[in-house]
Design an enzyme around this catalytic site. Structure first.
Site, short mmCIF file in Angstrom:
data_model
loop_
_atom_site.label_atom_id
_atom_site.label_comp_id
_atom_site.label_asym_id
_atom_site.label_seq_id
_atom_site.Cartn_x
_atom_site.Cartn_y
_atom_site.Cartn_z
N ARG A 254 1.00 -1.19 0.09
CA ARG A 254 -0.17 -0.08 -0.04
C ARG A 254 0.84 1.28 0.02
O ARG A 254 0.54 2.07 -0.70
CB ARG A 254 -1.01 0.03 1.25
CG ARG A 254 -2.20 0.68 1.09
CD ARG A 254 -3.26 0.44 2.12
NE ARG A 254 -2.54 -0.03 3.32
CZ ARG A 254 -3.50 -0.31 4.33
NH1 ARG A 254 -4.77 -0.23 4.30
NH2 ARG A 254 -2.97 -0.47 5.45
N GLY B 42 3.93 -7.40 17.23
CA GLY B 42 3.29 -7.62 16.17
C GLY B 42 2.17 -9.08 16.11
O GLY B 42 2.23 -9.86 15.21
N LYS C 71 -11.05 -18.59 13.99
CA LYS C 71 -10.35 -19.81 13.92
C LYS C 71 -11.05 -20.99 14.29
O LYS C 71 -10.88 -22.26 13.63
CB LYS C 71 -9.03 -19.67 14.79
CG LYS C 71 -8.25 -18.55 14.32
CD LYS C 71 -7.11 -18.24 15.27
CE LYS C 71 -6.17 -17.12 14.77
NZ LYS C 71 -5.28 -16.43 15.76
N1 LIG Z 1 0.69 -11.23 12.63
C1 LIG Z 1 0.45 -12.17 12.91
O1 LIG Z 1 0.83 -12.84 14.04
C2 LIG Z 1 -0.39 -13.33 12.14
C3 LIG Z 1 -0.50 -14.76 12.56
C4 LIG Z 1 -1.21 -15.27 11.61
C5 LIG Z 1 -1.99 -14.72 10.67
N2 LIG Z 1 -2.01 -13.60 10.40
C6 LIG Z 1 -2.79 -12.99 9.18
O2 LIG Z 1 -1.95 -12.49 8.37
C7 LIG Z 1 -2.41 -11.36 7.51
C8 LIG Z 1 -1.55 -10.45 7.80
O3 LIG Z 1 -1.14 -9.89 9.09
P1 LIG Z 1 0.09 -8.96 9.38
O4 LIG Z 1 0.27 -8.95 10.91
O5 LIG Z 1 1.14 -9.08 8.41
O6 LIG Z 1 -0.59 -7.79 9.13
P2 LIG Z 1 -0.08 -6.10 8.63
O7 LIG Z 1 -1.13 -5.04 8.89
O8 LIG Z 1 1.29 -6.18 9.39
O9 LIG Z 1 0.23 -6.37 7.24
C9 LIG Z 1 -0.69 -6.02 6.16
C10 LIG Z 1 -0.11 -5.55 5.07
O10 LIG Z 1 -0.81 -5.29 3.93
C11 LIG Z 1 -0.77 -4.07 3.38
N3 LIG Z 1 -2.04 -3.78 2.45
C12 LIG Z 1 -3.21 -3.71 2.76
N4 LIG Z 1 -4.02 -3.38 1.82
C13 LIG Z 1 -3.11 -3.59 0.83
C14 LIG Z 1 -3.62 -3.68 -0.53
N5 LIG Z 1 -4.77 -3.55 -1.12
N6 LIG Z 1 -2.53 -4.08 -1.58
C15 LIG Z 1 -1.27 -4.46 -1.09
N7 LIG Z 1 -0.93 -4.31 0.24
C16 LIG Z 1 -2.06 -3.87 1.27
C17 LIG Z 1 -0.59 -3.09 4.45
O11 LIG Z 1 -0.18 -1.89 4.27
C18 LIG Z 1 0.11 -3.93 5.44
O12 LIG Z 1 1.43 -3.71 5.44
C19 LIG Z 1 -3.79 -11.37 8.23
O13 LIG Z 1 -4.76 -12.04 7.42
C20 LIG Z 1 -3.68 -11.66 9.64
O14 LIG Z 1 -4.78 -12.04 10.22
C21 LIG Z 1 -1.28 -12.57 11.26
N1 LIG Z 2 -3.85 -11.56 16.06
C1 LIG Z 2 -3.64 -13.16 15.97
C2 LIG Z 2 -2.54 -13.43 15.20
C3 LIG Z 2 -2.39 -14.95 15.00
O1 LIG Z 2 -3.51 -15.42 14.27
C4 LIG Z 2 -3.49 -13.71 17.31
O2 LIG Z 2 -3.11 -12.77 18.28
O3 LIG Z 2 -3.30 -14.85 17.64
#
Ligand SMILES: NC(=O)c1ccc[n+]([C@@H]2O[C@H](COP(=O)([O-])OP(=O)(O)OC[C@H]3O[C@@H](n4cnc5c(N)ncnc54)[C@H](O)[C@@H]3O)[C@@H](O)[C@H]2O)c1
Ligand SMILES: N[C@@H](CCO)C(=O)O
Ligand code: NA
Length: 430
Positions: A48, A189, A207
């Site tokens: 983004r 994070g 989940k």
């Molecule tokens: N962080 C964790 O521990 C964790 C664990 C398991 C699953 N997840 C899942 O992983 C996914 C990402 O999580 P995250 O923690 O990395 O989130 P995050 O917010 O750090 O990263 C998401 C990124 O996507 C970008 N983005 C948003 N819209 C966009 C678009 N249209 N095009 C391109 N980029 C775009 C944002 O700018 C951001 O940098 C989510 O579905 C979350 O539920 C996260």
């Molecule tokens: N926000 C989620 C990320 C992992 O799915 C958590 O805290 O478990």
């Protein structure tokens, strides 16, 4: 034999998880190629904010046009780590239509639209893998979908949200305040972009829906999951739990009914005995028990959130999907043949810890006990503490249905001598 032409990967999103996926793809490139049988190449990264410095990523690969990237036609695998419903949903279906398989970490989307996404994958003869969507690094989706495919799963119970476990653990062990602990989980994070999804239980409910669907071969959507968050859990609840030799965890529980004819899925805070293995799950770790006919009880434990652990699960899926592509095959798709009805919370049977503020005068205990008896809820223990004409009464029940407990509480609230219901918490894991 190693194929020289690389498999091309498009990364959608380069945040906490995406940046770790890109890093591991680069640092482990040779091993990944050897394991897959072909090199994997990062062919584009949709972001983004294009101006941001991203260590280890060729700026020439960065684009803000995710749609054009998934439509390129030469992409083998799209890794979706943007999160949220749109544009992730449209990007995933577009990817299938343009020849790519998909790896996603997006539990919110899968819980809401998993059936449609699986159908789109199948219609285009592509893979949809999402190990990272549930319990981060812990292998759970693949064991349920593949290793236990010959068994009959009856129960899945565990801690599936790292953020809330981190907060509850801090509140219990250090007396930290809720906001302070949440801020720390966000900085590390673990939390979702909107942490309401974590603390109000939506993330764990998503989940639970995914796990129940796979475990019971039945479509279970987010709306089918009973949900209570952990924002109402207080220091007083932890004190009560400790008096009972328990702690409090936010649990996801998916169960097949005793007659096998229906299933339930729920997420709520619960007291569990300190002797239960789930009580010692600390920080952002997750742990899930799976009970099935032939295997008995299995426990899965590990880091449930965070960039690198989640990327580990994404990379595992990426390797599997790449191998499938080289073999001209696809992995297992959705299995919902059992189509069991999903019952509401009223059908759930468990134990309860109820804390009441009552008038401290003769006959009150008998009145309260009568209400429980009238609703068929059997009392296990009662503890009373007086304070200036008022008393706090803590009742722990034997197993009862949620419907019977609900009726009991409604009737208790109508008693003149009951000043208020301070808290109701389910007791699990005994
Ligand atoms: N962080 C964790 O521990 C964790 C664990 C398991 C699953 N997840 C899942 O992983 C996914 C990402 O999580 P995250 O923690 O990395 O989130 P995050 O917010 O750090 O990263 C998401 C990124 O996507 C970008 N983005 C948003 N819209 C966009 C678009 N249209 N095009 C391109 N980029 C775009 C944002 O700018 C951001 O940098 C989510 O579905 C979350 O539920 C996260
Ligand atoms: N926000 C989620 C990320 C992992 O799915 C958590 O805290 O478990
Ligand atoms: Na996982």
């Amino acid at each position: 034999m190693m194929r020289t032409r690389p498999l091309k990967v498009a990364l959608l999103g380069c945040g906490v998880v995406g940046s770790e996926v890109a890093r591991i793809m680069t640092t482990h490139a040779a091993d990944l190629a050897a394991r897959i049988g072909a090199p994997v190449e990062l062919a584009g990264v949709a972001v983004r904010r294009p101006g941001k410095v991203r260590e280890g990523i060729d700026p020439g690969l960065v684009t803000t046009d995710a749609t054009a990237l998934v439509k390129r036609g030469d992409i083998d695998v799209v890794v979706e780590v943007i999160g949220g419903i749109e544009p992730a949903r449209t990007l995933i279906t577009t990817a299938f239509e343009h020849g790519a398989s998909v790896v996603s970490a997006n539990k919110a989307l899968l819980a809401q639209d998993g059936a449609d996404l699986h159908a789109a994958a199948e219609a285009n003869n592509k893979d949809l893998y999402y190990e990272a969507a549930v319990a981060g690094a812990i292998p759970l989706i693949r064991p349920l979908r593949e290793s236990l495919a010959g068994d009959k799963v009856n129960r899945v119970l565990g801690i599936v949200n790292g953020t809330t476990n981190f907060i509850l653990d801090k509140m219990d062990s250090t007396g930290a305040g809720y906001q302070e602990a949440l801020d720390e989980a966000t900085a590390l994070g673990y939390a979702e972009a909107d942490p309401t999804a974590d603390v109000e239980g939506f993330d764990a409910a998503a989940k639970a829906a995914i796990l129940a669907g796979i475990a019971f071969h039945t479509r279970v959507r987010l709306d089918d999951v009973y949900r209570e968050g952990m924002t109402e859990v207080t220091a007083a609840d932890f004190a009560s739990a400790r008096e009972m030799g328990c702690t409090i965890k936010l649990l996801a529980i998916c169960e097949r009914a005793a007659d096998g004819a229906s299933v339930t899925a729920r997420v709520h805070p619960a007291m569990i005995p300190l002797t239960h293995p789930l009580a010692s799950v600390r920080g952002a770790y997750n742990a899930v028990f799976v009970e099935s006919d032939a295997s008995g009880q299995l426990m899965f434990y590990g880091p449930g959130a965070g960039g690198a652990p989640t990327a580990s699960a994404v990379l595992g899926d990426l390797v599997a999907v790449c191998r499938n592509r080289l073999n001209g095959a696809t992995g297992p798709g959705e299995s919902s043949y059992a189509a069991l009805p999903v019952s509401g919370m009223g059908e759930v049977v468990t134990r309860y810890h109820i804390s009441l503020d009552v008038a401290d005068k003769p006959g009150v205990l008998a009145q309260v006990a009568t209400v429980f008896a009238e609703h068929g809820v059997s009392i296990d223990t009662v503890r009373q503490q007086g304070k200036d004409g008022e008393a706090s009464l803590v009742v722990v029940t034997h197993r009862a249905s949620d419907a019977a407990l609900g009726g009991t509480v409604e009737a208790l609230r109508k008693l003149d001598t009951v000043r208020g219901v301070a808290s109701i918490m389910r007791v699990e894991g005994e």
